[in-house]
Design an enzyme around this catalytic site. Structure first.
Site, PDB file in Angstrom:
ATOM      1  N   TYR A  26       0.847  -1.297   0.022  1.00 21.10           N
ATOM      2  CA  TYR A  26      -0.044   0.197  -0.178  1.00 21.10           C
ATOM      3  C   TYR A  26       0.787   1.411  -0.066  1.00 21.10           C
ATOM      4  O   TYR A  26       0.660   2.224  -0.881  1.00 21.10           O
ATOM      5  CB  TYR A  26      -1.075   0.082   1.291  1.00 21.10           C
ATOM      6  CG  TYR A  26      -2.057  -1.200   1.282  1.00 21.10           C
ATOM      7  CD1 TYR A  26      -2.967  -1.124   0.321  1.00 21.10           C
ATOM      8  CD2 TYR A  26      -1.871  -2.481   1.768  1.00 21.10           C
ATOM      9  CE1 TYR A  26      -3.933  -2.094   0.507  1.00 21.10           C
ATOM     10  CE2 TYR A  26      -2.627  -3.482   1.710  1.00 21.10           C
ATOM     11  CZ  TYR A  26      -3.672  -3.438   1.063  1.00 21.10           C
ATOM     12  OH  TYR A  26      -4.612  -4.203   0.951  1.00 21.10           O
TER      13      TYR A  26
ATOM     14  N   ASN B  19     -12.439  -1.184  -4.840  1.00 28.83           N
ATOM     15  CA  ASN B  19     -12.238  -1.499  -6.408  1.00 28.83           C
ATOM     16  C   ASN B  19     -13.425  -2.184  -6.847  1.00 28.83           C
ATOM     17  O   ASN B  19     -13.747  -3.283  -6.370  1.00 28.83           O
ATOM     18  CB  ASN B  19     -11.155  -2.335  -6.447  1.00 28.83           C
ATOM     19  CG  ASN B  19     -10.926  -2.740  -8.020  1.00 28.83           C
ATOM     20  OD1 ASN B  19     -11.421  -2.265  -8.966  1.00 28.83           O
ATOM     21  ND2 ASN B  19     -10.188  -3.844  -7.909  1.00 28.83           N
TER      22      ASN B  19
ATOM     23  N   CYS C   6      -6.492  -5.900  -7.600  1.00 28.31           N
ATOM     24  CA  CYS C   6      -6.310  -5.242  -6.311  1.00 28.31           C
ATOM     25  C   CYS C   6      -5.762  -6.297  -5.290  1.00 28.31           C
ATOM     26  O   CYS C   6      -5.067  -6.043  -4.355  1.00 28.31           O
ATOM     27  CB  CYS C   6      -7.530  -4.925  -5.557  1.00 28.31           C
ATOM     28  SG  CYS C   6      -8.898  -5.650  -5.730  1.00 28.31           S
ATOM     29  N   HIS C   7      -5.922  -7.541  -6.000  1.00 28.58           N
ATOM     30  CA  HIS C   7      -5.290  -8.693  -5.069  1.00 28.58           C
ATOM     31  C   HIS C   7      -3.635  -8.735  -4.871  1.00 28.58           C
ATOM     32  O   HIS C   7      -3.164  -9.304  -3.985  1.00 28.58           O
ATOM     33  CB  HIS C   7      -5.738  -9.892  -5.667  1.00 28.58           C
ATOM     34  CG  HIS C   7      -5.443 -10.368  -6.868  1.00 28.58           C
ATOM     35  ND1 HIS C   7      -6.250  -9.805  -7.841  1.00 28.58           N
ATOM     36  CD2 HIS C   7      -4.367 -10.981  -7.531  1.00 28.58           C
ATOM     37  CE1 HIS C   7      -5.505 -10.189  -9.177  1.00 28.58           C
ATOM     38  NE2 HIS C   7      -4.282 -10.912  -8.767  1.00 28.58           N
TER      39      HIS C   7
ATOM     40  N   GLU D 201      -1.278 -16.911 -10.060  1.00 26.34           N
ATOM     41  CA  GLU D 201      -0.295 -15.960 -10.960  1.00 26.34           C
ATOM     42  C   GLU D 201       1.049 -16.509 -10.748  1.00 26.34           C
ATOM     43  O   GLU D 201       1.916 -16.395 -11.643  1.00 26.34           O
ATOM     44  CB  GLU D 201      -0.472 -14.558 -10.346  1.00 26.34           C
ATOM     45  CG  GLU D 201      -1.870 -14.057 -10.800  1.00 26.34           C
ATOM     46  CD  GLU D 201      -2.247 -12.537 -10.611  1.00 26.34           C
ATOM     47  OE1 GLU D 201      -1.283 -11.900 -10.425  1.00 26.34           O
ATOM     48  OE2 GLU D 201      -3.173 -12.082 -11.142  1.00 26.34           O
TER      49      GLU D 201
END
Length: 170
Positions: free
Chosen positions: A99, A122, A130-131, A157
């Site tokens: 952040y 979001n 946003c993850h 991912e």
């Protein structure tokens, strides 16, 4: 005009909301900050835009074949939220940022809490990734879809990116 469809995914049902030709929402089941269903509009035709593009790209993403979305979006939020959501789209696939780093990226280095709040609001999760934002120590912190889903998306991912990197070595 606002309409919606529901798609199955590896993280559960996803409700896609479109408004004025752009995707304005992608919500997970039991998501925090979930708008009332009345704001989703009537059921839409999955073969119309942007639903068809979003469905194709989400299928490719969850198959490990797509790392960057280009679905037409229609995001509504404050100017600050818009800046945060634009910056989220720049976080590379399979990577994370904090952040604080995201706050610095948008030119507001002392606004990490405000970035967290905007991140939590979001409206198009997964597509606006946003993850990929974690706490300052690398720990998983809040996610509108739940921490289990956040962990699933990040692990997915990382595995996909690692497999792709290894495949290019041979």
């Amino acid at each position: 005009m606002t309409s919606h469809i529901v798609l199955d995914s590896p993280v559960g049902p996803l409700t896609l909301v479109a408004e004025d030709g752009g995707l304005s929402g992608l919500y997970m089941e039991k998501q925090r900050h979930l708008p009332s269903e009345g704001t989703f509009g009537a059921p839409g035709d999955p073969d119309t835009e942007p639903f068809a593009t979003a469905a194709r790209q989400l299928d490719a993403y969850f198959a490990g074949e797509l790392t960057e979305f280009d679905v037409p979006l229609n995001l509504r939020g404050t100017p600050f939220q818009q800046r945060v959501w634009a910056a989220l789209q720049e976080i590379p696939y399979g990577r994370t940022t904090t952040y604080g780093e995201l706050a610095a990226e948008i030119g507001s280095p002392t606004a990490s809490r405000a970035v967290g709040l905007a991140n939590g609001r979001n409206p198009v999760s997964v597509i606006v990734p946003c993850h990929r934002v974690v706490g300052s120590t690398g720990s998983l912190t809040g996610y509108g879809g739940g921490l289990d889903r956040k962990r699933h998306l990040l692990d997915f991912e990382l595995r996909t990116r690692t497999a792709a990197s290894e495949a290019t070595l041979f």
